[in-house]
Design a protein around this motif. Sequence first.
Motif, PDB file in Angstrom:
ATOM      1  N   HIS A  32      43.420  18.709 -28.149  1.00 18.01           N
ATOM      2  CA  HIS A  32      42.296  18.473 -27.252  1.00 18.01           C
ATOM      3  C   HIS A  32      41.491  19.743 -26.989  1.00 18.01           C
ATOM      4  N   VAL A  33      42.062  20.900 -27.338  1.00 18.12           N
ATOM      5  CA  VAL A  33      41.404  22.175 -27.058  1.00 18.12           C
ATOM      6  C   VAL A  33      41.048  22.929 -28.341  1.00 18.12           C
ATOM      7  N   ASN A 108      34.048  14.895 -18.247  1.00 22.41           N
ATOM      8  CA  ASN A 108      33.492  15.422 -19.496  1.00 22.41           C
ATOM      9  C   ASN A 108      34.579  16.180 -20.245  1.00 22.41           C
ATOM     10  N   SER A 109      35.587  15.454 -20.683  1.00 22.40           N
ATOM     11  CA  SER A 109      36.723  16.096 -21.344  1.00 22.40           C
ATOM     12  C   SER A 109      36.594  16.121 -22.860  1.00 22.40           C
ATOM     13  N   GLY A 110      35.778  15.241 -23.428  1.00 28.73           N
ATOM     14  CA  GLY A 110      35.685  15.155 -24.880  1.00 28.73           C
ATOM     15  C   GLY A 110      36.951  14.641 -25.527  1.00 28.73           C
ATOM     16  N   ILE A 343      40.012  20.590 -18.652  1.00 26.55           N
ATOM     17  CA  ILE A 343      39.088  20.597 -19.793  1.00 26.55           C
ATOM     18  C   ILE A 343      37.679  20.240 -19.331  1.00 26.55           C
ATOM     19  N   HIS A 344      37.563  19.327 -18.392  1.00 25.53           N
ATOM     20  CA  HIS A 344      36.263  18.935 -17.840  1.00 25.53           C
ATOM     21  C   HIS A 344      35.510  20.157 -17.310  1.00 25.53           C
ATOM     22  N   TRP A 346      36.258  23.331 -17.992  1.00 27.52           N
ATOM     23  CA  TRP A 346      36.140  24.314 -19.068  1.00 27.52           C
ATOM     24  C   TRP A 346      34.945  24.018 -19.968  1.00 27.52           C
ATOM     25  N   ARG A 347      34.642  22.748 -20.168  1.00 28.09           N
ATOM     26  CA  ARG A 347      33.547  22.372 -21.061  1.00 28.09           C
ATOM     27  C   ARG A 347      32.177  22.493 -20.401  1.00 28.09           C
ATOM     28  N   GLY A 348      32.112  22.967 -19.174  1.00 35.26           N
ATOM     29  CA  GLY A 348      30.810  23.274 -18.605  1.00 35.26           C
ATOM     30  C   GLY A 348      30.375  22.433 -17.438  1.00 35.26           C
ATOM     31  N   THR A 359      35.484  28.863 -17.450  1.00 34.47           N
ATOM     32  CA  THR A 359      34.399  28.754 -18.429  1.00 34.47           C
ATOM     33  C   THR A 359      34.356  29.945 -19.375  1.00 34.47           C
ATOM     34  N   PRO A 363      39.171  28.903 -26.728  1.00 29.63           N
ATOM     35  CA  PRO A 363      40.090  27.765 -26.893  1.00 29.63           C
ATOM     36  C   PRO A 363      41.562  28.167 -26.848  1.00 29.63           C
TER      37      PRO A 363
END
Length: 404
Positions: A32-33, A108-110, A343-344, A346-348, A359, A363
């Motif tokens: 996931h990362v 927004n985890s992707g 992750i949400h 971290w992704r901005g 932020t 990875p």
Amino acid sequence: MIKAGTTSAHSRRISGVDAARGLALLGMMTVHVLPTISDSGQDASWAGLLFTGRPSALFAMLAGVGLALLTGGAGRGHSGAQLAGDRKAIAVRALLVVVIGLLVAALNSGVAIILVHYGLLFLLALPFLRLGAVPLFTLAGAWVAAAPVAYWWLHNDLRSSWEGFPDMWRLWHSPGVADLANPALLGMDLALTGYYPLLLWPAYLFTGMAIGRLQLQRTSTALRLAGTGLGLAAASYAVHLWMLFQSTLVPELAARYGWSNAEIRAELMVGTFQIPLVTEDLWFLLATPHQGSTMDLIHTIGTSMLVLGLCLLVAERLRWLLAPLIGAGAMPLTLYVAHLVVIHFWRGAPVPDFLTFLTEYSPMQMLTLMIIGALGAGLLRFILRRRGPLEALTHAAVNAAAGR
């Protein structure tokens, strides 16, 4: 999330099952990362090669193990009033997991979030809770044999008869609350076109339920699981590698889509859904992750059995050394949701002041942070012997529904 334990609510959990679940969590965090394929698209990364598809399959198989342990363990499942209580408890937990999955889809985890499918799998298992190991293994084997054929036939039949299938019948994101407004699309995505099709994934659940009916504390059982798993994984992947390097499939796909042979092989190794592999007659022989083909199911069931067998062999003997991993595997719902939240940000996503440092992480730094956090929380859980927050929530809800 259904938690694995022993046949008695008062007896100790099986350390090997929790350790295997902890490994599944760490494996999912990794893919996931970290990237699973190189920037050029011509090489699979080490994370993609090792962890794409396998941890989620292990996670689902261990759900079946947990169901079996919760409903009687070795032998046959509970019966009568006890079985009725089991079904009610599992249904309540399953619905809570579905609700949590719908809610965290807004992050927004992707990430292709598995929770909604996971909860629905528990509901699908309810009629089979009394079965013993032999009928459950038979059911799992029949599912592995039949489900990919049905999946392939449905996909290709619908492609030829429905305009826009599957693109117009796929969410292309994790199921969320807003998708409840379009039940036809949601149902199609959950059953057939999504990341974890419910047509295919019961194969893992039934395999796990069958394993949970075995004497998991016995060394002989662990050795048989590890040996069988190794054989299945190796044989299926040998077929997959033959398809990649000896058959005509790779050059044919490269010519059709204008890719190089290396790009096609990387795609077949990690499965990025860039090309529709299910349209190929040879799809059944590919162990490409998340394809649900015959070889994919056999391979990931094999790797899951291998990991569980090895964990059963060593976890009890090295209980204190593996305490962080065992503890992490005992609070899977909490840690799964927590890593999605991290992750949400971290992704901005807008970050609270005290989390702005996230932020700035690469990875690999983010993965290291999440692994340390998960193992630290696992060690705390192991020492305190307290449920994780979301596990405590589901436990309380089950007790309330049961009037306890």
